[in-house]
Enzyme design. Sequence first.
Site, PDB file in Angstrom:
ATOM      1  N   SER A 139       0.737  -1.167  -0.074  1.00 50.37           N
ATOM      2  CA  SER A 139      -0.064  -0.048  -0.033  1.00 50.37           C
ATOM      3  C   SER A 139       0.933   1.222  -0.008  1.00 50.37           C
ATOM      4  CB  SER A 139      -0.903  -0.164   1.112  1.00 50.37           C
ATOM      5  OG  SER A 139      -1.399   1.186   1.512  1.00 50.37           O
ATOM      6  N   TYR A 152      -1.676  -0.295  10.955  1.00 48.28           N
ATOM      7  CA  TYR A 152      -1.966  -0.737   9.538  1.00 48.28           C
ATOM      8  C   TYR A 152      -0.998  -0.288   8.882  1.00 48.28           C
ATOM      9  CZ  TYR A 152      -3.546  -0.938   4.668  1.00 48.28           C
ATOM     10  OH  TYR A 152      -3.665  -1.071   3.473  1.00 48.28           O
TER      11      TYR A 152
END
Length: 278
Positions: A139, A152
């Site tokens: 990501s 995260y």
Amino acid sequence: MTGWAPTTALVTGASSGIGRGVALALARRGLRVIAAARRSDALAQLADESAGRIVALPLDVTDDDQLRALPARLGESGASVDLLINNAGYACAGPLEDVSLDDIRRQFDVNLVGLIGVTQAVLPAMRAARRGRIVNVSSVAGIVSLPFLGVYCASKFAVEGVSDALRLELKPFGIEVRIAEPAAIASDFANVTHNRATAPSSVYARWYCPQALRDASEANAAPVAVAVDVIVDLSLAARHRARLTFPARGRRLVTMRRMLPVSTFDKILARRFGLNRS
């Protein structure tokens, strides 16, 4: 690996969103696809849509017993996986002070430990064939850390580090490792985001509003098809860069992070999240 192209893909997190789209796209390209996820009902529907080119494989990447059994299960299906797309993942959101240690452990179990476990399961066959390709879906959050997504982001930073090490370790065996780094994508990812710290009593309550953050992310999100096209290209192209950030908005954010002084970039993010107010 001149002239080589993968024939059998294992896609994790394939029951919805990006993983589902990638599985279908690869099947349409003529690959045999093993679609892995926890939701067996969704996998069955996916297999039905594929005219027999997708095999459903119920799998919980946090279950050690299932990971240990995975090589045998793949062998029983007659599959020799030469393309692995590690897509399974979710986001644990909330101020770091408020996130429980159990939630932090689960975040890493899914996004990092599970990724490593699935990779370990397919590597012996890839090494024996002396060819293979692994695409780890990281990501932009693996490069730029954002407030209220610290856990995260940490898991995706770890995916980046593991991928870089693995790329070098597997080079002698002809196995490639590539990294996809999407920014916000309009999938159902937000629906599996765990917003654990929402108590009104939290000292962060005035800044941390899960719905507002979700709305802002969805407003800037790229279509799922964008991520599917990029990941399929990363998976099948004979030559490609080791990592790819997309779409353009994500690349701009990464460029800002790398070129601006930390203090300047922090001010931009603090203003964006309202954190410059005491």
